[in-house]
Design a protein around this motif. Structure first.
Motif, PDB file in Angstrom:
ATOM      1  N   GLU A  23       0.890  -1.157   0.012  1.00 32.36           N
ATOM      2  CA  GLU A  23      -0.194   0.081   0.155  1.00 32.36           C
ATOM      3  C   GLU A  23       1.008   1.247  -0.007  1.00 32.36           C
ATOM      4  O   GLU A  23       0.542   2.399  -0.746  1.00 32.36           O
ATOM      5  CB  GLU A  23      -0.924   0.078   1.109  1.00 32.36           C
ATOM      6  CG  GLU A  23      -2.009  -0.844   1.094  1.00 32.36           C
ATOM      7  CD  GLU A  23      -3.105  -0.885   2.199  1.00 32.36           C
ATOM      8  OE1 GLU A  23      -3.733   0.176   2.279  1.00 32.36           O
ATOM      9  OE2 GLU A  23      -3.235  -1.710   2.833  1.00 32.36           O
ATOM     10  N   ARG A  24       1.933   1.466   0.744  1.00 35.05           N
ATOM     11  CA  ARG A  24       2.984   2.247   0.831  1.00 35.05           C
ATOM     12  C   ARG A  24       3.473   2.634  -0.469  1.00 35.05           C
ATOM     13  O   ARG A  24       3.608   3.717  -1.038  1.00 35.05           O
ATOM     14  CB  ARG A  24       3.677   2.305   1.913  1.00 35.05           C
ATOM     15  CG  ARG A  24       4.917   3.393   2.076  1.00 35.05           C
ATOM     16  CD  ARG A  24       6.095   3.082   3.039  1.00 35.05           C
ATOM     17  NE  ARG A  24       6.545   1.760   2.627  1.00 35.05           N
ATOM     18  CZ  ARG A  24       7.713   1.676   1.847  1.00 35.05           C
ATOM     19  NH1 ARG A  24       7.912   2.433   0.820  1.00 35.05           N
ATOM     20  NH2 ARG A  24       8.049   0.475   1.776  1.00 35.05           N
ATOM     21  N   TYR A  43       1.318   3.978  -3.086  1.00 38.14           N
ATOM     22  CA  TYR A  43       1.194   5.468  -2.817  1.00 38.14           C
ATOM     23  C   TYR A  43       2.530   6.253  -3.361  1.00 38.14           C
ATOM     24  O   TYR A  43       2.312   7.409  -3.864  1.00 38.14           O
ATOM     25  CB  TYR A  43       0.902   5.689  -1.287  1.00 38.14           C
ATOM     26  CG  TYR A  43       1.022   7.280  -0.911  1.00 38.14           C
ATOM     27  CD1 TYR A  43      -0.223   8.130  -1.226  1.00 38.14           C
ATOM     28  CD2 TYR A  43       2.168   7.936  -0.440  1.00 38.14           C
ATOM     29  CE1 TYR A  43       0.062   9.476  -0.943  1.00 38.14           C
ATOM     30  CE2 TYR A  43       2.227   9.266  -0.273  1.00 38.14           C
ATOM     31  CZ  TYR A  43       1.130  10.066  -0.580  1.00 38.14           C
ATOM     32  OH  TYR A  43       1.075  11.243  -0.117  1.00 38.14           O
ATOM     33  N   GLU A  44       3.510   5.675  -3.065  1.00 36.50           N
ATOM     34  CA  GLU A  44       4.578   6.317  -3.477  1.00 36.50           C
ATOM     35  C   GLU A  44       4.645   6.286  -4.904  1.00 36.50           C
ATOM     36  O   GLU A  44       5.332   7.372  -5.631  1.00 36.50           O
ATOM     37  CB  GLU A  44       5.898   5.825  -2.869  1.00 36.50           C
ATOM     38  CG  GLU A  44       6.125   5.882  -1.501  1.00 36.50           C
ATOM     39  CD  GLU A  44       7.253   4.952  -0.745  1.00 36.50           C
ATOM     40  OE1 GLU A  44       7.612   5.242   0.281  1.00 36.50           O
ATOM     41  OE2 GLU A  44       7.776   4.053  -1.589  1.00 36.50           O
ATOM     42  N   GLY A  65       2.319   6.505  -7.176  1.00 39.17           N
ATOM     43  CA  GLY A  65       1.457   7.474  -7.417  1.00 39.17           C
ATOM     44  C   GLY A  65       1.740   9.027  -7.427  1.00 39.17           C
ATOM     45  O   GLY A  65       1.364   9.964  -7.851  1.00 39.17           O
ATOM     46  N   GLN A  66       2.708   9.245  -6.266  1.00 41.27           N
ATOM     47  CA  GLN A  66       3.312  10.427  -6.079  1.00 41.27           C
ATOM     48  C   GLN A  66       4.539  10.966  -6.842  1.00 41.27           C
ATOM     49  O   GLN A  66       5.125  11.798  -6.592  1.00 41.27           O
ATOM     50  CB  GLN A  66       3.421  10.749  -4.597  1.00 41.27           C
ATOM     51  CG  GLN A  66       2.204  10.635  -3.742  1.00 41.27           C
ATOM     52  CD  GLN A  66       0.746  11.706  -4.055  1.00 41.27           C
ATOM     53  OE1 GLN A  66       1.377  12.787  -4.116  1.00 41.27           O
ATOM     54  NE2 GLN A  66      -0.186  11.208  -4.295  1.00 41.27           N
ATOM     55  N   ASN A 126       0.525   3.501 -12.923  1.00 43.11           N
ATOM     56  CA  ASN A 126       0.184   3.389 -11.426  1.00 43.11           C
ATOM     57  C   ASN A 126      -0.947   2.494 -11.077  1.00 43.11           C
ATOM     58  O   ASN A 126      -1.631   2.662 -10.008  1.00 43.11           O
ATOM     59  CB  ASN A 126      -0.137   4.953 -11.082  1.00 43.11           C
ATOM     60  CG  ASN A 126      -0.936   5.493 -11.830  1.00 43.11           C
ATOM     61  OD1 ASN A 126      -1.643   5.027 -12.682  1.00 43.11           O
ATOM     62  ND2 ASN A 126      -1.227   6.733 -11.441  1.00 43.11           N
TER      63      ASN A 126
END
Length: 102
Positions: free
Chosen positions: A23-24, A27-28, A30-31, A46
């Motif tokens: 999950e982390r 997110y990374e 995606g950012q 992504n």
């Protein structure tokens, strides 16, 4: 540990990664954070379409390297066997089964 494959909305790019916290890491990506974020950000890669869990880092890293060495066609077959429509997997709602919806 997880080995995972991401793709972009057009399904033209496949990115293979490994992480202890899926999950982390999603997110990374995606950012646009981290080394992988540069590639996935550039290609808008992504969408999680495949993943597998491994009991420890050495096994997961070995599997990631194995998959990275494969042809695009072999990666497509792996993904399709798990997720026939390549639908993006949302870890918050995923029920453990591959979807057959478009």
């Amino acid at each position: 540990m997880y080995v995972y494959l991401l793709t972009n909305p057009a399904r033209t790019v496949v990115y293979t990664g490994v992480t202890s916290d899926l999950e982390r890491r999603l997110y990374e990506h995606g950012q646009g954070l981290g080394k992988g974020g540069k590639f996935t950000g550039r290609y808008q890669c992504n969408l999680l379409v495949y993943f597998e869990a491994w009991p420890d880092a050495p096994q997961a890293i070995a599997r990631e390297k194995e998959i990275k060495g494969w042809s695009r066609a072999k990666k497509e077959r792996l993904t399709t066997s798990f997720n026939p429509t390549w639908a993006p997997i949302d870890l918050q709602t995923w029920d453990g089964k591959a979807t057959t919806e478009n």
